[in-house]
Design an enzyme around this catalytic site. Structure first.
Site, PDB file in Angstrom:
ATOM      1  N   HIS A 112     -17.845   1.994 -16.306  1.00 56.35           N
ATOM      2  CA  HIS A 112     -17.363   1.334 -15.084  1.00 56.35           C
ATOM      3  C   HIS A 112     -18.499   1.189 -14.078  1.00 56.35           C
ATOM      4  O   HIS A 112     -19.519   1.866 -14.192  1.00 56.35           O
ATOM      5  CB  HIS A 112     -16.230   2.151 -14.454  1.00 56.35           C
ATOM      6  N   LYS A 141     -16.775   3.726  -8.734  1.00 53.83           N
ATOM      7  CA  LYS A 141     -15.500   4.305  -9.176  1.00 53.83           C
ATOM      8  C   LYS A 141     -15.465   5.793  -8.846  1.00 53.83           C
ATOM      9  O   LYS A 141     -16.452   6.502  -9.056  1.00 53.83           O
ATOM     10  CB  LYS A 141     -15.339   4.086 -10.692  1.00 53.83           C
TER      11      LYS A 141
HETATM   12  P1  NAP Z   1     -12.052  -0.243  -3.641  1.00 55.48           P
HETATM   13  O1  NAP Z   1     -12.816  -1.522  -3.634  1.00 55.48           O
HETATM   14  O2  NAP Z   1     -12.736   1.006  -3.163  1.00 55.48           O
HETATM   15  O3  NAP Z   1     -10.719  -0.470  -2.799  1.00 55.48           O
HETATM   16  C1  NAP Z   1      -9.877   0.532  -2.331  1.00 55.48           C
HETATM   17  C2  NAP Z   1      -9.395   0.094  -0.950  1.00 55.48           C
HETATM   18  O4  NAP Z   1      -8.359   0.958  -0.527  1.00 55.48           O
HETATM   19  C3  NAP Z   1     -10.511   0.146   0.121  1.00 55.48           C
HETATM   20  O5  NAP Z   1     -10.484  -1.049   0.865  1.00 55.48           O
HETATM   21  C4  NAP Z   1     -10.086   1.347   0.971  1.00 55.48           C
HETATM   22  O6  NAP Z   1     -10.533   1.220   2.317  1.00 55.48           O
HETATM   23  C5  NAP Z   1      -8.585   1.260   0.855  1.00 55.48           C
HETATM   24  N1  NAP Z   1      -7.900   2.492   1.169  1.00 55.48           N
HETATM   25  C6  NAP Z   1      -8.336   3.769   1.017  1.00 55.48           C
HETATM   26  N2  NAP Z   1      -7.374   4.633   1.395  1.00 55.48           N
HETATM   27  C7  NAP Z   1      -6.322   3.894   1.784  1.00 55.48           C
HETATM   28  C8  NAP Z   1      -5.034   4.210   2.301  1.00 55.48           C
HETATM   29  N3  NAP Z   1      -4.654   5.465   2.501  1.00 55.48           N
HETATM   30  N4  NAP Z   1      -4.217   3.197   2.606  1.00 55.48           N
HETATM   31  C9  NAP Z   1      -4.576   1.910   2.429  1.00 55.48           C
HETATM   32  N5  NAP Z   1      -5.783   1.546   1.962  1.00 55.48           N
HETATM   33  C10 NAP Z   1      -6.649   2.528   1.641  1.00 55.48           C
HETATM   34  O7  NAP Z   1     -11.520   0.085  -5.113  1.00 55.48           O
HETATM   35  P2  NAP Z   1     -11.042  -0.948  -6.247  1.00 55.48           P
HETATM   36  O8  NAP Z   1     -12.133  -1.202  -7.191  1.00 55.48           O
HETATM   37  O9  NAP Z   1     -10.345  -2.090  -5.612  1.00 55.48           O
HETATM   38  O10 NAP Z   1      -9.998  -0.052  -7.019  1.00 55.48           O
HETATM   39  C11 NAP Z   1      -8.838   0.460  -6.405  1.00 55.48           C
HETATM   40  C12 NAP Z   1      -8.122   1.378  -7.388  1.00 55.48           C
HETATM   41  O11 NAP Z   1      -7.654   0.598  -8.500  1.00 55.48           O
HETATM   42  C13 NAP Z   1      -9.012   2.472  -8.007  1.00 55.48           C
HETATM   43  O12 NAP Z   1      -8.255   3.639  -8.211  1.00 55.48           O
HETATM   44  C14 NAP Z   1      -9.422   1.893  -9.344  1.00 55.48           C
HETATM   45  O13 NAP Z   1      -9.715   2.898 -10.302  1.00 55.48           O
HETATM   46  C15 NAP Z   1      -8.139   1.161  -9.708  1.00 55.48           C
HETATM   47  N6  NAP Z   1      -8.292   0.069 -10.659  1.00 55.48           N
HETATM   48  C16 NAP Z   1      -7.240  -0.156 -11.451  1.00 55.48           C
HETATM   49  C17 NAP Z   1      -7.243  -1.195 -12.343  1.00 55.48           C
HETATM   50  C18 NAP Z   1      -6.043  -1.420 -13.202  1.00 55.48           C
HETATM   51  O14 NAP Z   1      -6.071  -2.348 -14.016  1.00 55.48           O
HETATM   52  N7  NAP Z   1      -4.992  -0.619 -13.070  1.00 55.48           N
HETATM   53  C19 NAP Z   1      -8.360  -2.038 -12.415  1.00 55.48           C
HETATM   54  C20 NAP Z   1      -9.434  -1.806 -11.560  1.00 55.48           C
HETATM   55  C21 NAP Z   1      -9.380  -0.756 -10.660  1.00 55.48           C
HETATM   56  P3  NAP Z   1     -11.972   1.827   2.768  1.00 55.48           P
HETATM   57  O15 NAP Z   1     -12.984   1.189   1.862  1.00 55.48           O
HETATM   58  O16 NAP Z   1     -12.093   1.440   4.198  1.00 55.48           O
HETATM   59  O17 NAP Z   1     -11.896   3.311   2.558  1.00 55.48           O
END
Ligand code: NAP
Length: 266
Positions: free
Chosen positions: A155, A159
């Protein structure tokens, strides 16, 4: 019927993609987003979206629910908050669709019980990419015949959790077919700690984190004189969106928690 959708984590890499996907779907309405800090009144204020994207931002799920009444909460936040969000959503009768990874087995069991008791559907999908789900299914099938297995997940370097939810889910599915046994030489010794990866019932999981990657996984199944390699690559986050849409539609008909997209595709 239009499905009213709220998104937690809308400013993130997955969240941004999900906002566009829901906004462009004829049978869905993005009614609000959940954040944890004040970043504006509407998502347009964040400058991450066009000015006609006017879904309001809330930092409290209870208030979000009272004022915008979503049917579904899509969570794409962080392992630290996802359990609380999912639990609170179920308590408020909002159906969670969760892509965030990092749940413990105990948390999953608690949420399963809560969903069943309240008859509010919930879908937790460690991987929304259909190809990745097929890879997991094929690995489960193949493990019956080739039970010596190593999983290599790769990844991007932002992550937070390791191993990935997909690798954990793959190992869990494989363990339904593969008897618990240690792999490798009985006198094997790690010269550098971690060299052999994480141990899941004797099967090894290796986590690679590098810039440039999105989400990739290989399952290596070795047998005498042969190896089967199953590999899936997500090259961009668009690969996850058909699974997000399918989960939002499906959760509306469910009255229990479903863990993994493989349970909702034929
Ligand atoms: P990311 O870019 O770091 O996005 C996470 C977002 O959530 C950030 O904007 C963060 O804000 C915000 N956040 C943090 N705490 C929060 C809260 N309490 N309430 C509301 N928003 C909050 O991460 P990403 O790559 O989008 O991934 C997000 C999640 O999805 C991860 O766990 C990843 O492993 C997972 N994922 C899943 C799949 C799937 O197919 N299921 C695919 C890809 C990723 P700040 O940056 O300001 O802290």
């Amino acid at each position: 019927m239009t499905i009213r959708v709220a998104i937690a984590g809308a400013r993130g890499k997955m969240g941004k993609e999900a906002v566009h996907t829901v906004m462009n779907h004829a049978e869905m309405e993005l009614v609000s987003v959940l954040d944890y800090k004040k970043v504006g009144d509407t998502i347009a204020d964040t400058k991450l979206f066009p000015s006609n994207f006017t879904a309001p931002i809330y930092i409290d799920l209870e208030q979000l629910n009272a004022e915008t009444k979503p049917d579904v909460l899509v969570d794409l936040t962080t392992p630290e908050f996802v359990y609380e969000h999912t639990k609170q959503a179920l308590e408020l009768n909002i159906r969670p669709v969760v892509g965030t990874t990092g749940f413990s087995d105990e948390q999953l069991e608690e949420l399963k019980a809560l969903s069943k008791e309240s008859k509010i559907g919930c879908i937790i999908a460690p991987n929304f990419a259909i190809g990745a789900v097929l890879m997991m299914k094929f690995a489960e099938q193949a493990a019956k015949y080739l039970p010596d297995i190593e999983i290599i997940e790769m990844h991007h370097d932002q992550k937070l959790d390791a191993p990935s939810g997909t690798a954990m889910k793959t190992a869990h599915l494989i363990s339904q077919q593969r008897p618990i046994h240690e792999q490798g030489h009985v006198r094997e010794k790690e010269i550098l700690e971690g060299a052999r990866g994480a141990n899941y019932d004797g099967m090894r999981i290796h986590s690679v984190r590098l810039p440039g990657l999105v989400a990739h996984q290989q399952v290596l199944l070795g047998g005498e004189g042969q190896m089967l390699t199953l590999r899936h690559d997500s090259f961009n986050r668009g690969s996850f969106m058909s699974g997000v849409i399918l989960s939002i539609q499906t959760v509306m008909e469910k009255e229990e928690l479903i863990y993994g997209l493989e349970h909702i595709i034929d």
